[in-house]
Design a protein around this motif. Structure first.
Motif, PDB file in Angstrom:
ATOM      1  N   ALA A 173      31.683   3.956  21.513  1.00  0.00           N
ATOM      2  CA  ALA A 173      30.706   2.796  20.636  1.00  0.00           C
ATOM      3  C   ALA A 173      29.179   2.130  21.380  1.00  0.00           C
ATOM      4  O   ALA A 173      28.610   2.065  20.854  1.00  0.00           O
ATOM      5  CB  ALA A 173      30.563   3.079  19.551  1.00  0.00           C
ATOM      6  N   GLY A 174      30.252   1.401  22.685  1.00  0.00           N
ATOM      7  CA  GLY A 174      29.380  -0.096  22.509  1.00  0.00           C
ATOM      8  C   GLY A 174      29.328  -1.181  21.503  1.00  0.00           C
ATOM      9  O   GLY A 174      28.574  -2.397  21.806  1.00  0.00           O
ATOM     10  N   LYS A 175      30.033  -0.902  20.573  1.00  0.00           N
ATOM     11  CA  LYS A 175      30.807  -2.331  19.835  1.00  0.00           C
ATOM     12  C   LYS A 175      30.973  -3.211  20.571  1.00  0.00           C
ATOM     13  O   LYS A 175      30.724  -4.966  20.472  1.00  0.00           O
ATOM     14  CB  LYS A 175      30.720  -1.588  18.502  1.00  0.00           C
ATOM     15  N   ILE A 176      32.252  -3.197  21.476  1.00  0.00           N
ATOM     16  CA  ILE A 176      32.497  -3.672  21.979  1.00  0.00           C
ATOM     17  C   ILE A 176      32.617  -3.511  23.591  1.00  0.00           C
ATOM     18  O   ILE A 176      32.777  -2.806  23.754  1.00  0.00           O
ATOM     19  CB  ILE A 176      34.102  -4.120  21.728  1.00  0.00           C
ATOM     20  N   LYS A 177      33.169  -4.101  24.591  1.00  0.00           N
ATOM     21  CA  LYS A 177      31.983  -4.119  26.419  1.00  0.00           C
ATOM     22  C   LYS A 177      33.521  -4.377  27.050  1.00  0.00           C
ATOM     23  O   LYS A 177      34.675  -5.806  26.475  1.00  0.00           O
ATOM     24  CB  LYS A 177      31.278  -5.078  26.185  1.00  0.00           C
ATOM     25  N   ARG A 178      33.991  -4.364  28.141  1.00  0.00           N
ATOM     26  CA  ARG A 178      35.475  -4.103  28.974  1.00  0.00           C
ATOM     27  C   ARG A 178      34.432  -5.653  29.962  1.00  0.00           C
ATOM     28  O   ARG A 178      33.173  -4.970  30.189  1.00  0.00           O
ATOM     29  CB  ARG A 178      35.249  -3.317  29.730  1.00  0.00           C
ATOM     30  N   HIS A 179      34.752  -6.627  30.622  1.00  0.00           N
ATOM     31  CA  HIS A 179      34.466  -7.469  30.982  1.00  0.00           C
ATOM     32  C   HIS A 179      35.884  -7.966  32.038  1.00  0.00           C
ATOM     33  O   HIS A 179      36.291  -8.558  31.539  1.00  0.00           O
ATOM     34  CB  HIS A 179      33.604  -8.321  30.518  1.00  0.00           C
ATOM     35  N   SER A 180      35.399  -8.100  33.334  1.00  0.00           N
ATOM     36  CA  SER A 180      36.399  -8.135  34.836  1.00  0.00           C
ATOM     37  C   SER A 180      35.472  -9.999  34.783  1.00  0.00           C
ATOM     38  O   SER A 180      34.708 -10.125  35.526  1.00  0.00           O
ATOM     39  CB  SER A 180      36.257  -7.763  36.109  1.00  0.00           C
ATOM     40  N   ASN A 181      36.595 -11.062  34.473  1.00  0.00           N
ATOM     41  CA  ASN A 181      35.997 -12.212  35.032  1.00  0.00           C
ATOM     42  C   ASN A 181      36.421 -12.626  36.211  1.00  0.00           C
ATOM     43  O   ASN A 181      37.905 -12.554  36.232  1.00  0.00           O
ATOM     44  CB  ASN A 181      36.509 -13.323  33.389  1.00  0.00           C
ATOM     45  N   ALA A 182      36.079 -12.918  37.111  1.00  0.00           N
ATOM     46  CA  ALA A 182      36.671 -13.903  38.435  1.00  0.00           C
ATOM     47  C   ALA A 182      36.508 -15.207  38.552  1.00  0.00           C
ATOM     48  O   ALA A 182      35.926 -15.994  37.798  1.00  0.00           O
ATOM     49  CB  ALA A 182      35.767 -13.503  39.710  1.00  0.00           C
ATOM     50  N   ILE A 183      37.543 -15.703  38.596  1.00  0.00           N
ATOM     51  CA  ILE A 183      37.810 -17.137  38.668  1.00  0.00           C
ATOM     52  C   ILE A 183      36.689 -17.588  39.626  1.00  0.00           C
ATOM     53  O   ILE A 183      36.803 -17.132  41.244  1.00  0.00           O
ATOM     54  CB  ILE A 183      39.495 -17.976  39.160  1.00  0.00           C
ATOM     55  N   LYS A 184      36.402 -19.178  39.476  1.00  0.00           N
ATOM     56  CA  LYS A 184      35.372 -18.894  40.822  1.00  0.00           C
ATOM     57  C   LYS A 184      35.665 -20.561  40.935  1.00  0.00           C
ATOM     58  O   LYS A 184      36.305 -21.119  39.840  1.00  0.00           O
ATOM     59  CB  LYS A 184      34.215 -18.589  39.909  1.00  0.00           C
ATOM     60  N   PHE A 185      34.817 -21.126  41.504  1.00  0.00           N
ATOM     61  CA  PHE A 185      35.345 -22.840  42.551  1.00  0.00           C
ATOM     62  C   PHE A 185      34.932 -23.917  40.907  1.00  0.00           C
ATOM     63  O   PHE A 185      33.870 -23.471  40.911  1.00  0.00           O
ATOM     64  CB  PHE A 185      34.700 -22.668  43.886  1.00  0.00           C
ATOM     65  N   SER A 186      35.759 -24.999  40.936  1.00  0.00           N
ATOM     66  CA  SER A 186      34.799 -25.317  39.727  1.00  0.00           C
ATOM     67  C   SER A 186      33.592 -26.759  40.702  1.00  0.00           C
ATOM     68  O   SER A 186      34.063 -26.873  42.150  1.00  0.00           O
ATOM     69  CB  SER A 186      35.934 -26.821  39.670  1.00  0.00           C
ATOM     70  N   LEU A 187      33.168 -27.164  39.970  1.00  0.00           N
ATOM     71  CA  LEU A 187      31.938 -27.752  40.912  1.00  0.00           C
ATOM     72  C   LEU A 187      31.712 -29.249  40.248  1.00  0.00           C
ATOM     73  O   LEU A 187      31.589 -29.300  38.962  1.00  0.00           O
ATOM     74  CB  LEU A 187      30.575 -27.023  40.569  1.00  0.00           C
ATOM     75  N   THR A 188      31.122 -30.565  40.935  1.00  0.00           N
ATOM     76  CA  THR A 188      31.186 -31.153  40.658  1.00  0.00           C
ATOM     77  C   THR A 188      29.921 -31.735  40.178  1.00  0.00           C
ATOM     78  O   THR A 188      28.864 -30.673  41.239  1.00  0.00           O
ATOM     79  CB  THR A 188      31.653 -32.694  41.610  1.00  0.00           C
ATOM     80  N   GLU A 189      29.093 -32.185  40.029  1.00  0.00           N
ATOM     81  CA  GLU A 189      27.309 -33.099  39.561  1.00  0.00           C
ATOM     82  C   GLU A 189      26.616 -33.219  40.583  1.00  0.00           C
ATOM     83  O   GLU A 189      26.078 -31.978  41.383  1.00  0.00           O
ATOM     84  CB  GLU A 189      27.697 -34.335  38.513  1.00  0.00           C
ATOM     85  N   GLU A 190      28.083 -33.618  42.067  1.00  0.00           N
ATOM     86  CA  GLU A 190      26.967 -33.766  42.941  1.00  0.00           C
ATOM     87  C   GLU A 190      27.415 -32.152  43.899  1.00  0.00           C
ATOM     88  O   GLU A 190      26.218 -31.893  44.219  1.00  0.00           O
ATOM     89  CB  GLU A 190      27.765 -34.285  43.928  1.00  0.00           C
ATOM     90  N   ASN A 191      27.868 -31.168  43.932  1.00  0.00           N
ATOM     91  CA  ASN A 191      28.253 -29.688  44.547  1.00  0.00           C
ATOM     92  C   ASN A 191      27.148 -29.273  43.551  1.00  0.00           C
ATOM     93  O   ASN A 191      26.493 -28.673  44.143  1.00  0.00           O
ATOM     94  CB  ASN A 191      29.316 -29.228  43.568  1.00  0.00           C
ATOM     95  N   LYS A 192      26.720 -29.551  42.856  1.00  0.00           N
ATOM     96  CA  LYS A 192      25.327 -28.815  42.159  1.00  0.00           C
ATOM     97  C   LYS A 192      24.348 -29.336  42.280  1.00  0.00           C
ATOM     98  O   LYS A 192      23.239 -28.754  42.917  1.00  0.00           O
ATOM     99  CB  LYS A 192      25.212 -28.860  40.190  1.00  0.00           C
TER     100      LYS A 192
END
Length: 555
Positions: free
Chosen positions: A242-261
């Motif tokens: 019914a679309g009340k909840i959704k399925r989400h595939s979550n991929a792990i990503k690199f951690s970023l430092t402030e300088e990386n951003k």
């Protein structure tokens, strides 16, 4: 059906040969009391007793006393026409008609009654009796009620209407009467049944907001989430549909430092045309950038999905070890494709894809080949020196060979990631080899921990890998051929779409201040391309650009 009086002529009197002139008799013995209200002697629901007078005395004579006149017998039908003309079978269900005589009476008094349980239709044929009751849906009930409304007069039905409607829809008269009664009682001329609202098992109401309180580690499957919510998995499956909840595939990503951003923001701002800032920022065409990266391509996947017929056997795939499936590393290089005014491809942008392999003779004989046969083996260690040699011997000559001649004098940038094995941007050997080929080559590095800023990692590698897996190679030679074939066959227009996705990703990076928490935007590129409105460069919000520059200045 009217009840006829029995023949009251004397049976044995031979002198009375003519019928009596009137129905008034001088009865020697009193007649039985035929009043319907006398419950001890006559039951109106039982067959009438034989009223023949039988043998009478021959000396009986007639008299015409007014006080002794026998009244006509009453109508003994099951329902009296004057008393029950406006009633149904149930006392609490009243059905009114314009005429006095009802058209729904059953039994032998009904002109449309059939002894075997059916109803006589208007054409004289006998309808079939309904052995099992048929449930009518709301569309059928509405059709019946609409026909009754059309044939009604001031909210009342004429005689014979219910018979006609029941015959038309092949239902019983009683069903038609109930639909008419229920539609009139509703007040809105609605004859819909109540089963839609009242029948079936009542749903257990689940507070969807409780899902937020469940930790993410307990939301990996419907079963684990159902256990945390103290409900069943089927309920959550219905909510998912019914679309009340959704399925989400979550991929792990690199951690970023402030300088990386900050470096990610600087890189995205550098991809904007300087002349367009700050009033109408627009991205560069990126036609003079070659993106390179390495990737492992495997012989097969650990798990594969096939579609089989029911009588087919399950395929069997074997390997010596699941953790050591045959693989080869490739170095891919691609640029943005170019098209003419009519949309024809004048440059596919594909520079080449180069495997890191060694070709050496076999040391021992086997069932497949004798000793000394040249075999292909993948390199187990790819160092910076190996990549530099690949640059000089394969990549630069491929650029010279495939780059459009009309753009050969422009500066070409080669973008790579920050892997330790990659060539230094200021490497003298690379610059010398490029100058010998009359190429103006500049090496540049993308921001650290930013694979989303390289079109190869953004979508190109996944696309050609899916094509490569369709070949099902069995040895290294077939694997290399399958990867090269997938690289060459990938459409140039699809490759161009990835560059537009890269520009939209840069906009999102600026919006989240260099972070990675964003969704890859979709701009319906195929639809825009079909109508000829697909842009080659995306525009950026001036306020977003100004906010990004302010963020860098404050940092």
């Amino acid at each position: 059906m009217e009840f006829s009086l029995p023949d009251l002529n004397l049976l044995s009197n031979s002198n009375l040969h003519e019928p009596l002139p009137d129905l008034i008799l001088d009865i020697v013995e009193p007649l039985p009391d035929l009043n319907l209200h006398h419950e001890d002697e006559v039951d109106i629901f039982e067959p009438l007793p034989d009223l023949n007078l039988g043998q009478v005395d021959e000396s009986a004579h007639l008299f015409y006393d007014e006080d002794d006149i026998v009244e006509p017998l009453p109508n003994l039908n099951l329902a009296h026409e004057n008393e029950f003309a406006h009633l149904f079978e149930d006392e609490d269900e009243v059905f009114q008609f314009v005429d006095e005589e009802p058209d729904f009476m059953g039994g032998e008094g009904d002109p449309n009654f059939s002894p075997n349980g059916g109803q006589m239709l208007s054409d004289g044929t006998q309808g079939q009796s309904n052995i099992t009751r048929t449930f009518l849906d709301n569309y059928e009930r509405k059709a019946i009620y609409d026909m009754l409304l059309q044939k009604s007069v001031n909210g009342k039905l004429k005689k014979g209407v219910t018979h006609m409607v029941a015959s038309h829809f092949s239902v019983s008269i009683r069903v038609v009467q109930r639909i008419w009664q229920y539609g009139n009682k509703s007040g809105v001329n609605d004859a819909s049944h109540k089963k839609t609202r009242n029948c079936g098992r009542k749903r257990v109401q689940l507070d969807i907001g409780r899902v937020r309180d469940v930790p993410l580690r307990k939301r990996t499957t419907l079963r684990s989430l159902a256990y945390a919510l103290e409900t069943n998995a089927t309920t959550l499956w219905r909510l998912l549909k019914a679309g009340k909840i959704k399925r989400h595939s979550n991929a792990i990503k690199f951690s970023l430092t402030e300088e990386n951003k900050k470096s990610r923001i600087r890189f995205c701002l550098s991809m904007l045309e300087n002349s367009s800032i700050p009033h109408d920022p627009i991205f560069k065409g990126m036609y003079n950038i070659i993106y390179i990266d390495e990737k492992w391509f495997y012989m097969t996947k650990k798990s594969e999905t096939y579609y089989l017929l029911p009588d087919e056997e399950d395929p069997l795939r074997t390997t010596k070890s699941k953790n050591f499936i045959g693989k080869v590393m490739f170095l891919a290089a691609t640029a943005r494709p170019r098209f003419d005014s009519e949309g024809n491809v004048i440059f596919s942008g594909k520079i080449g894809i180069f495997p890191f392999i060694d070709i050496q003779p076999a040391q021992r004989s086997s069932s497949n080949r004798p000793a000394g046969t040249m075999i292909t083996k993948p390199m187990t260690s790819v160092t910076r020196q190996v990549i530099k040699e690949t640059f000089i011997s394969k990549l630069l000559p491929a650029i010279k060979r495939r780059w459009p001649r009309e753009f050969a004098r422009e500066t070409i940038f080669i973008q790579q990631d920050n892997a330790r094995t990659h060539v230094d941007p200021n490497d003298l050997e690379i610059r010398q080899a490029a100058s010998e080929l009359s190429l103006d080559i500049r090496l540049m590095c993308q921001p650290p921990n930013s694979p989303d800023l390289n079109i190869l990692d953004l979508g190109f590698f996944n696309a050609i890998q899916s094509l490569q897996h369709k070949e099902a190679p069995k040895n290294m030679e077939e694997l290399i051929a399958a990867v090269e074939k997938a690289f060459d066959n990938y459409p140039a227009k699809r490759s161009n779409h990835i560059f537009l996705t890269l520009q939209s990703v840069m906009i999102e990076i600026l919006r989240v201040e260099g972070g990675q928490k964003y969704r890859t935007p979709h701009m319906k590129k195929l639809s825009l391309e079909r109508i000829g409105q697909l842009p080659s460069q995306l525009k950026c919000d001036p306020q977003l650009v100004e906010a990004a520059r302010t963020y860098l200045a404050l940092g």
